[in-house]
Design an enzyme around this catalytic site. Structure first.
Site, PDB file in Angstrom:
ATOM      1  N   GLY A 177      11.309  14.856  68.538  1.00 42.44           N
ATOM      2  CA  GLY A 177      11.446  15.301  69.954  1.00 42.44           C
ATOM      3  C   GLY A 177       9.875  15.659  70.402  1.00 42.44           C
ATOM      4  O   GLY A 177       9.674  16.491  70.997  1.00 42.44           O
ATOM      5  N   GLY A 221       8.560  15.984  74.258  1.00 40.07           N
ATOM      6  CA  GLY A 221       9.074  17.147  75.035  1.00 40.07           C
ATOM      7  C   GLY A 221       7.781  18.269  75.324  1.00 40.07           C
ATOM      8  O   GLY A 221       6.791  17.951  74.830  1.00 40.07           O
ATOM      9  N   GLN A 222       8.154  19.457  76.110  1.00 42.29           N
ATOM     10  CA  GLN A 222       7.185  20.144  76.398  1.00 42.29           C
ATOM     11  C   GLN A 222       6.485  20.792  75.279  1.00 42.29           C
ATOM     12  O   GLN A 222       5.488  20.814  75.222  1.00 42.29           O
ATOM     13  CB  GLN A 222       7.955  21.380  77.305  1.00 42.29           C
ATOM     14  CG  GLN A 222       6.861  22.442  77.798  1.00 42.29           C
ATOM     15  CD  GLN A 222       7.336  23.756  77.957  1.00 42.29           C
ATOM     16  OE1 GLN A 222       8.678  24.015  77.553  1.00 42.29           O
ATOM     17  NE2 GLN A 222       6.943  24.614  78.844  1.00 42.29           N
ATOM     18  N   ILE A 224      12.812   8.783  70.752  1.00 43.26           N
ATOM     19  CA  ILE A 224      13.946   8.209  71.163  1.00 43.26           C
ATOM     20  C   ILE A 224      13.664   7.170  72.099  1.00 43.26           C
ATOM     21  O   ILE A 224      12.569   7.270  72.973  1.00 43.26           O
ATOM     22  CB  ILE A 224      15.242   8.929  71.452  1.00 43.26           C
ATOM     23  CG1 ILE A 224      14.837   9.515  72.821  1.00 43.26           C
ATOM     24  CG2 ILE A 224      15.468   9.763  70.558  1.00 43.26           C
ATOM     25  CD1 ILE A 224      15.989  10.394  73.452  1.00 43.26           C
ATOM     26  N   TYR A 254      23.538  26.524  76.244  1.00 44.42           N
ATOM     27  CA  TYR A 254      22.208  26.765  75.596  1.00 44.42           C
ATOM     28  C   TYR A 254      22.088  27.740  74.573  1.00 44.42           C
ATOM     29  O   TYR A 254      21.780  27.569  73.280  1.00 44.42           O
ATOM     30  CB  TYR A 254      21.125  26.788  76.491  1.00 44.42           C
ATOM     31  CG  TYR A 254      19.737  26.936  76.242  1.00 44.42           C
ATOM     32  CD1 TYR A 254      18.980  27.945  76.054  1.00 44.42           C
ATOM     33  CD2 TYR A 254      19.070  25.719  75.565  1.00 44.42           C
ATOM     34  CE1 TYR A 254      17.717  28.489  75.563  1.00 44.42           C
ATOM     35  CE2 TYR A 254      17.641  25.936  75.127  1.00 44.42           C
ATOM     36  CZ  TYR A 254      17.194  27.035  75.072  1.00 44.42           C
ATOM     37  OH  TYR A 254      15.867  27.234  74.633  1.00 44.42           O
ATOM     38  N   LYS A 310      21.646  27.745  70.407  1.00 45.02           N
ATOM     39  CA  LYS A 310      20.753  28.620  69.569  1.00 45.02           C
ATOM     40  C   LYS A 310      21.134  29.584  68.791  1.00 45.02           C
ATOM     41  O   LYS A 310      20.671  29.570  67.691  1.00 45.02           O
ATOM     42  CB  LYS A 310      19.904  29.201  70.805  1.00 45.02           C
ATOM     43  CG  LYS A 310      18.845  28.134  71.411  1.00 45.02           C
ATOM     44  CD  LYS A 310      18.378  27.208  70.840  1.00 45.02           C
ATOM     45  CE  LYS A 310      17.332  26.223  71.692  1.00 45.02           C
ATOM     46  NZ  LYS A 310      16.714  25.417  70.537  1.00 45.02           N
ATOM     47  N   ILE A 368       8.073  29.472  77.642  1.00 46.49           N
ATOM     48  CA  ILE A 368       6.872  28.941  77.370  1.00 46.49           C
ATOM     49  C   ILE A 368       6.206  28.243  78.665  1.00 46.49           C
ATOM     50  O   ILE A 368       6.722  27.446  79.219  1.00 46.49           O
ATOM     51  CB  ILE A 368       6.730  27.986  75.977  1.00 46.49           C
ATOM     52  CG1 ILE A 368       7.254  28.806  75.073  1.00 46.49           C
ATOM     53  CG2 ILE A 368       5.617  27.236  75.851  1.00 46.49           C
ATOM     54  CD1 ILE A 368       7.771  27.785  73.696  1.00 46.49           C
TER      55      ILE A 368
HETATM   56  C1  VAH Z   1      14.548  27.543  79.084  1.00 49.75           C
HETATM   57  N1  VAH Z   1      12.055  27.406  78.910  1.00 49.75           N
HETATM   58  O1  VAH Z   1      14.335  28.128  80.265  1.00 49.75           O
HETATM   59  C2  VAH Z   1      13.437  27.186  78.305  1.00 49.75           C
HETATM   60  C3  VAH Z   1      13.544  28.553  77.194  1.00 49.75           C
HETATM   61  C4  VAH Z   1      13.520  30.820  76.991  1.00 49.75           C
HETATM   62  C5  VAH Z   1      13.562  29.844  77.677  1.00 49.75           C
HETATM   63  O2  VAH Z   1      14.596  28.407  76.382  1.00 49.75           O
HETATM   64  O3  VAH Z   1      15.637  27.090  79.300  1.00 49.75           O
END
Ligand code: VAH
Length: 318
Positions: free
Chosen positions: A8, A11-12, A35, A143, A147, A173
């Site tokens: 990845g 990505g950011q 990818i 999400y 995690k 971030i």
């Molecule tokens: C988001 N920038 O907002 C990401 C991150 C903790 C935030 O996981 O989904």
């Protein structure tokens, strides 16, 4: 000498982490995994080796690891919180099926693995003020579910097979390099672009909604320093709380106004982003990271804001 694969890498976080790792370990020792359709560009493409690595296809991971004699994998493949809610099955396939594939290769080849968790792994029932390292995690987003599963699956591979899995729970971030895509905390990046362009910022998060945030240089250092830490010092391995600053949109606007006195912000609250933000901590307790591997942030809100505005002005020639 380390041989590192960043999965990845466009990505950011991945794009800047790859460059930081190449600066630390040597350009040829850090492979940028990508990818098809998300090819690395510019310095990321020209400064070191590349490999097609699709986490949903374990063969591509195994081939890259074997070809480049990889001993450390940074796995940054994931969908962010808001976009994941609209594509939950893809979020699971990339975040968890993909992680399983990576951990299997790591087990076969003896690689260490870093896969970030997030403040998104907490939920409404989690204590929001000084969120403990070990506490209830009942996120209501896919999400967050992915995690928490990332943390638990990484722990299982560590205890069952001895795979060296490590991770931190990243705050939102903030970076001036690669814009984020589809996150709840993206407002804290977008606001700086509006300030530099002289535009009124339309904030999707309600005043008073505090979240943990971190400047990218600190985030990159946290990942690398954890992976270099002496394992005998670690009581925890996965999901270290790491904190730097905590603010709401009002605090951020006032800090920007110290540099751009005419800066204006209005609110147009996004219900989904607001609901997600309210389920996340206000500020985490990161004493375990500080005690077990010496974590120490270097950027607070004033220092980050000065640097973000300076760097964005240069990039946007504003
Ligand atoms: C988001 N920038 O907002 C990401 C991150 C903790 C935030 O996981 O989904």
């Amino acid at each position: 000498m380390k041989n590192v694969l960043v999965v990845g890498s466009t990505g950011q976080i991945g794009s800047e982490l790859t460059m930081a790792l190449r600066a630390r370990y040597g350009n040829t020792n850090v492979v940028a995994g990508y990818i098809p359709g998300c090819e690395p560009k510019g310095e990321l493409a020209e400064s070191g080796p590349l490999a097609i690595v699709d986490v949903t296809d374990g063969k591509t991971i195994a081939e890259a690891v074997a070809q480049h004699r990889i001993d450390t994998i940074y796995n940054l493949a994931a969908l962010l919180s808001v976009v994941a809610e609209s594509k939950p099955r893809l979020a699971w396939r990339v975040g968890i099926d993909g992680l399983w594939n990576i951990l299997e290769v790591a087990h076969d080849r003896g690689c260490a693995v870093f896969t970030p968790s997030s403040i998104g792994s907490f939920g409404l029932e989690t204590p929001h003020d000084h969120t403990p390292q070990d506490t209830i995690q009942r996120p209501r987003t896919i999400y967050g579910v992915s995690k928490v599963t990332t943390e638990l699956l990484s722990e299982w591979f560590h205890h069952k097979y001895g795979v060296d899995t490590r991770s931190v729970r990243f705050p939102g971030i903030i970076s001036y390099v690669t814009p984020p895509g589809g996150g709840t905390t993206d407002y804290a990046v977008d606001i700086y672009y509006s300030a530099v362009r002289g535009e009124t910022f339309v904030c999707p998060i309600k005043a008073g909604t505090r979240m943990d945030m971190m400047y990218m240089p600190d985030a990159l250092r946290a990942a690398i320093e954890l992976m270099e830490a002496d394992p005998s010092r670690l009581t925890h391995h996965n999901g270290f709380n790491v904190a730097a600053m905590s603010f709401d949109p009002e605090m951020l606007r006032e800090e920007i106004r110290k540099h751009v006195p005419t800066f204006k912000m209005v609110y147009d609250v996004d219900p989904l982003k607001q609901a997600i933000a309210e389920s996340w901590p206000d500020v985490m307790d990161d004493s375990c990271a500080r005690n077990e591997w010496g974590w120490q942030h270097e950027y607070d809100l004033p220092r980050m804001t000065a640097d973000m505005l300076e760097k964005l002005r240069a990039r946007l020639d504003a």
